[in-house]
Design a protein around this motif. Structure first.
Motif, PDB file in Angstrom:
ATOM      1  N   GLU A 114       3.998   1.550  -1.255  1.00  0.00           N
ATOM      2  CA  GLU A 114       4.601   1.675  -2.474  1.00  0.00           C
ATOM      3  C   GLU A 114       3.277   2.105  -3.541  1.00  0.00           C
ATOM      4  O   GLU A 114       4.004   2.965  -4.585  1.00  0.00           O
ATOM      5  N   ASP A 115       2.278   1.733  -3.637  1.00  0.00           N
ATOM      6  CA  ASP A 115       1.161   2.078  -4.386  1.00  0.00           C
ATOM      7  C   ASP A 115       1.008   3.823  -4.059  1.00  0.00           C
ATOM      8  O   ASP A 115       0.876   4.588  -4.980  1.00  0.00           O
ATOM      9  N   LEU A 116       0.972   4.063  -2.775  1.00  0.00           N
ATOM     10  CA  LEU A 116       0.745   5.525  -2.518  1.00  0.00           C
ATOM     11  C   LEU A 116       1.732   6.351  -3.141  1.00  0.00           C
ATOM     12  O   LEU A 116       1.672   7.483  -3.726  1.00  0.00           O
ATOM     13  N   LYS A 172       0.680  -1.098   0.131  1.00  0.00           N
ATOM     14  CA  LYS A 172       0.087   0.123   0.047  1.00  0.00           C
ATOM     15  C   LYS A 172       0.776   1.211  -0.038  1.00  0.00           C
ATOM     16  O   LYS A 172       0.520   2.128  -0.726  1.00  0.00           O
ATOM     17  N   ARG A 203       3.947   5.625  -5.736  1.00  0.00           N
ATOM     18  CA  ARG A 203       3.840   5.538  -7.132  1.00  0.00           C
ATOM     19  C   ARG A 203       2.703   6.589  -7.313  1.00  0.00           C
ATOM     20  O   ARG A 203       2.813   7.308  -8.286  1.00  0.00           O
ATOM     21  N   ARG A 204       1.440   6.601  -6.736  1.00  0.00           N
ATOM     22  CA  ARG A 204       0.555   7.780  -7.135  1.00  0.00           C
ATOM     23  C   ARG A 204       0.801   9.128  -6.810  1.00  0.00           C
ATOM     24  O   ARG A 204       0.672   9.885  -7.840  1.00  0.00           O
ATOM     25  N   ILE A 205       1.525   9.275  -5.883  1.00  0.00           N
ATOM     26  CA  ILE A 205       2.218  10.678  -5.635  1.00  0.00           C
ATOM     27  C   ILE A 205       2.900  11.293  -6.674  1.00  0.00           C
ATOM     28  O   ILE A 205       3.019  12.237  -7.239  1.00  0.00           O
ATOM     29  N   THR A 206       3.908  10.142  -7.045  1.00  0.00           N
ATOM     30  CA  THR A 206       4.900  10.366  -7.945  1.00  0.00           C
ATOM     31  C   THR A 206       4.372  10.919  -9.318  1.00  0.00           C
ATOM     32  O   THR A 206       4.645  11.681 -10.156  1.00  0.00           O
ATOM     33  N   GLU A 207       3.352   9.886  -9.596  1.00  0.00           N
ATOM     34  CA  GLU A 207       2.620  10.247 -10.852  1.00  0.00           C
ATOM     35  C   GLU A 207       1.866  11.473 -10.936  1.00  0.00           C
ATOM     36  O   GLU A 207       1.778  12.386 -11.953  1.00  0.00           O
ATOM     37  N   GLU A 208       1.289  11.912  -9.989  1.00  0.00           N
ATOM     38  CA  GLU A 208       0.406  13.052  -9.937  1.00  0.00           C
ATOM     39  C   GLU A 208       1.400  14.198  -9.966  1.00  0.00           C
ATOM     40  O   GLU A 208       1.316  15.250 -10.446  1.00  0.00           O
TER      41      GLU A 208
END
Length: 128
Positions: A113-115, A111, A117-122
């Motif tokens: 790592e997913d968080l 979770k 990754r999402r922050i990095t993408e945003e």
């Protein structure tokens, strides 16, 4: 009036004599305590300076040390036995806890790592 004055003088003389007697009693009592103090100090220093007392104390300590060494070894052996028993009982419990907690840790890590990754993408989307 003269009679009252004479009575007052007699009364003061008696009171003064009484206080003087108390003062001498207090002096005697003080001297008595000083004598006791000096005697106790002398007796105590004599006892402490006695070489036999020192050797007796050392002998007492050595004898008790010899008596307590086997007892200390027994206590140490019992503690080792208790520690081994506790390790045998707690080992499986710790493994069981590890088995129960490990999936939770893996899930938490996924979770995070997913968080991340999402922050990095945003952040990349905002930066473009």
């Amino acid at each position: 009036m003269k009679f009252s004055l004479i009575a007052a003088v007699v009364l003061l003389a008696l009171a003064h004599g009484s206080f003087a007697k108390d003062a001498t009693d207090l002096g005697k009592l003080s001297a008595y305590f000083e004598e006791i103090k000096a005697k106790l100090t002398g007796d105590l220093s004599q006892v402490l300076s006695n070489p036999d007392l020192s050797s007796q104390a050392q002998t007492f300590l050595d004898d008790n040390k010899k008596m307590l060494e086997p007892l200390a070894a027994q206590v140490q052996d019992q503690l080792k036995s208790v520690a081994a028993t506790m390790d045998d009982k707690l080992g499986p419990l710790a493994e069981s806890m590890q088995e129960q907690v490990q999936p939770m840790i893996v899930d938490l890590q996924r979770k995070v790592e997913d968080l991340f990754r999402r922050i990095t993408e945003e952040a990349k989307a905002i930066g473009q």
